[in-house]
Design an enzyme around this catalytic site. Structure first.
Site, short mmCIF file in Angstrom:
data_model
loop_
_atom_site.label_atom_id
_atom_site.label_comp_id
_atom_site.label_asym_id
_atom_site.label_seq_id
_atom_site.Cartn_x
_atom_site.Cartn_y
_atom_site.Cartn_z
N ASP A 1 30.21 -2.62 -11.22
CA ASP A 1 31.44 -2.11 -11.08
C ASP A 1 32.21 -2.04 -12.38
O ASP A 1 32.02 -2.84 -13.02
CB ASP A 1 32.14 -3.23 -9.99
N GLY A 2 33.25 -1.27 -12.23
CA GLY A 2 34.08 -1.15 -13.46
C GLY A 2 33.91 -0.12 -14.79
O GLY A 2 34.47 0.17 -15.51
N ASN A 3 33.02 1.00 -14.13
CA ASN A 3 32.63 2.23 -14.94
C ASN A 3 33.99 2.89 -15.10
O ASN A 3 34.25 3.22 -16.42
CB ASN A 3 31.62 2.96 -14.47
N ARG B 1 37.40 1.99 -14.60
CA ARG B 1 38.36 1.47 -15.39
C ARG B 1 38.05 1.34 -17.18
O ARG B 1 38.91 1.37 -17.85
CB ARG B 1 38.51 -0.11 -14.98
N HIS C 1 30.55 6.03 -16.51
CA HIS C 1 29.18 6.23 -15.57
C HIS C 1 28.23 6.30 -16.36
O HIS C 1 27.05 5.73 -16.59
CB HIS C 1 29.06 7.09 -14.46
N SER D 1 27.35 3.96 -3.01
CA SER D 1 27.62 3.52 -1.56
C SER D 1 27.99 4.73 -0.61
O SER D 1 28.36 5.66 -1.14
CB SER D 1 28.79 2.54 -1.42
N GLU E 1 30.50 5.08 1.17
CA GLU E 1 31.70 5.11 0.90
C GLU E 1 32.08 6.10 -0.42
O GLU E 1 33.13 6.82 -0.42
CB GLU E 1 32.73 3.83 0.88
N LEU F 1 8.01 -5.63 -12.19
CA LEU F 1 9.44 -5.55 -11.64
C LEU F 1 9.55 -4.38 -10.45
O LEU F 1 8.80 -3.24 -10.81
CB LEU F 1 10.42 -5.32 -12.72
N SER G 1 31.91 -5.48 -0.46
CA SER G 1 31.65 -4.21 -0.30
C SER G 1 30.53 -3.46 0.60
O SER G 1 30.07 -2.67 -0.02
CB SER G 1 31.85 -3.56 -1.53
#
Ligand code: FPP
Length: 246
Positions: free
Chosen positions: A20-22, A24, A37, A65, A67, A131, A196
């Site tokens: 989160d926070g791209n 801002r 992004h 998401s 949303e 991984l 979220s």
């Protein structure tokens, strides 16, 4: 903080991240949200690299998401193109590093070009044993749970499943995460302290780590900090401290 601060014997098997926070981050610099992004992809690469270096088995990234479809069209289109180009650029590196790509979410709702590129990369990396990198795309946990319930109802109706056989062990086999352990650690960046609609069933006993750092600034060192913080916690699963120390 250095990689040597991590206790390799007590690693979480599964780390999930709400990136989160791209937006801002970009706005702070007077740029368009998409710029954030694009920068966020560097942090994705850093998280994948450090997870591989540490020997973490599963890394799940909340990349888009359900949303997020209601964001402005330019941003959604930009994110979709970024996904296509990143998957294209990174697939050889995933193979080189023995990483298997996986995706969860309503993948049929993705634009055809994204879906095709994604399926292709999943197929190309399917034999890798290191991984497991899971991208949550067009994902929401409520969507996932409803889907699981529908699937279970169908099997009950068809006489393939006994209602009494539905329990905490069998239910998650109908979730998109059926092949992975629940995340022991969920990280969210940017100072927001919410889940979220992410992995709601799977987070029942997860430890949460909220970092104030915006996703484009989330370096390998920040990742290590989160792991070390997690390792300092006592996971009691409802028991007492004395019981878990035994
Ligand atoms: C949240 O920041 C971030 C997203 C919705 C998208 C995450 C996507 C990437 C990091 C790039 C592509 C990813 C992969 C896996 C190739 P935000 O836009 O909600 O930021 P804000 O809260 O500051 O507005």
């Amino acid at each position: 903080m250095l990689i040597s601060s991590v206790d390799k014997c007590r690693l979480p098997q599964h780390v999930a991240i709400i990136m989160d926070g791209n937006g801002r981050w970009a706005k702070k610099l007077g740029n368009q949200r998409l710029f954030g992004h694009r920068k966020g992809v560097n942090s994705v690469n850093a998280a994948v690299e450090i997870s591989t270096e540490l020997g973490i088995k599963h890394l799940t990234l909340y990349a888009f998401s359900t949303e997020n479809w209601s964001r402005p069209k330019d941003e959604v289109d930009g994110l979709m193109s970024l996904l296509v180009s990143t998957i294209q650029d990174q697939t050889p590196k995933l193979n080189k590093n023995n990483i298997r790509l996986n995706a969860i979410g309503d993948l049929d709702s993705l634009p055809a070009a994204v879906n095709k590129k994604l399926m292709n990369a999943i197929e190309k990396t399917s034999q890798n044993t290191g991984l497991v990198l899971t991208l949550a795309l067009s994902y929401s946990a409520r969507w996932e749970i409803i889907n699981a319930v529908k699937e279970i109802c169908k099997e009950v109706q068809q006489g393939k499943l006994d209602v009494e056989a539905i329990n905490e062990q069998s239910f998650p086999l109908y979730l998109t995460t059926r092949e992975m352990p629940d995340p022991e650690l969920i990280i969210r960046t940017s100072g927001e302290q919410r889940i979220s609609n992410f992995l709601l069933w799977q987070c029942a006993y997860s430890e949460f780590y909220f970092s104030p750092v915006l996703w484009p600034d989330f370096t390998k060192e920040e990742f290590i900090k989160a792991i070390v913080d997690y390792q300092g916690r006592e996971r009691r699963f409802g028991k007492t401290s004395d019981q878990v120390k035994v």
